[in-house]
Design a protein around this motif. Structure first.
Motif, PDB file in Angstrom:
ATOM      1  N   PRO A 164       0.808  -1.231   0.000  1.00  0.00           N
ATOM      2  CA  PRO A 164       0.000   0.000   0.000  1.00  0.00           C
ATOM      3  C   PRO A 164       0.837   1.276   0.000  1.00  0.00           C
ATOM      4  CG  PRO A 164      -0.857  -1.548   1.608  1.00  0.00           C
ATOM      5  CD  PRO A 164       0.428  -2.122   1.095  1.00  0.00           C
ATOM      6  N   GLN A 165       2.025   1.216   0.565  1.00  0.00           N
ATOM      7  CA  GLN A 165       2.884   2.401   0.578  1.00  0.00           C
ATOM      8  C   GLN A 165       3.304   2.785  -0.842  1.00  0.00           C
ATOM      9  OE1 GLN A 165       3.419   4.290   3.183  1.00  0.00           O
ATOM     10  NE2 GLN A 165       4.558   5.724   1.912  1.00  0.00           N
ATOM     11  N   VAL A 166       3.528   1.789  -1.689  1.00  0.00           N
ATOM     12  CA  VAL A 166       3.904   2.063  -3.079  1.00  0.00           C
ATOM     13  C   VAL A 166       2.757   2.762  -3.800  1.00  0.00           C
ATOM     14  CG1 VAL A 166       4.525   0.982  -5.278  1.00  0.00           C
ATOM     15  CG2 VAL A 166       5.514   0.134  -3.155  1.00  0.00           C
ATOM     16  N   ILE A 167       1.539   2.303  -3.563  1.00  0.00           N
ATOM     17  CA  ILE A 167       0.366   2.922  -4.182  1.00  0.00           C
ATOM     18  C   ILE A 167       0.210   4.362  -3.703  1.00  0.00           C
ATOM     19  CG2 ILE A 167      -2.146   2.807  -4.374  1.00  0.00           C
ATOM     20  CD1 ILE A 167      -1.867  -0.227  -4.111  1.00  0.00           C
ATOM     21  N   LEU A 168       0.399   4.580  -2.413  1.00  0.00           N
ATOM     22  CA  LEU A 168       0.298   5.939  -1.877  1.00  0.00           C
ATOM     23  C   LEU A 168       1.384   6.848  -2.450  1.00  0.00           C
ATOM     24  CD1 LEU A 168      -0.600   5.255   1.851  1.00  0.00           C
ATOM     25  CD2 LEU A 168      -2.077   6.167   0.057  1.00  0.00           C
TER      26      LEU A 168
END
Length: 89
Positions: free
Chosen positions: A3-7
């Protein structure tokens, strides 16, 4: 996919959009402010007086910043497509 990559991707995209819109709209806002000050000083209350200068400045900004805007957007999507295998796997 983390999820950090998406954010991070959303953050980079949002920042790019804000920079692109600001580069076009800030000159228009400055010209609108100058015309408003002129109208206040001369007490001319013509609503159509602000349209043409702002329109001309916006078109001028798009013409001169267009290659940079397009290059920035193209670089972002190119990097995004290159990173697809890393993002998926």
């Amino acid at each position: 996919m983390d999820p950090q990559v998406i954010l991070d991707l959303y953050g980079q995209g949002f920042y790019l959009i804000v920079v692109m819109v600001s580069a076009v709209m800030v000159p228009s806002l400055v010209v609108g402010l100058m015309v408003s000050v002129f109208q206040a000083a001369t007490q001319i209350n013509e609503q159509t007086l602000t349209f043409l200068p702002r329109f001309v400045v916006t078109i001028f900004a798009i013409m001169h910043l267009g290659p940079w805007l397009l290059m920035s957007l193209t670089d972002f999507f190119h990097q995004l497509f290159i990173d697809i295998p890393m993002l998926i796997g």
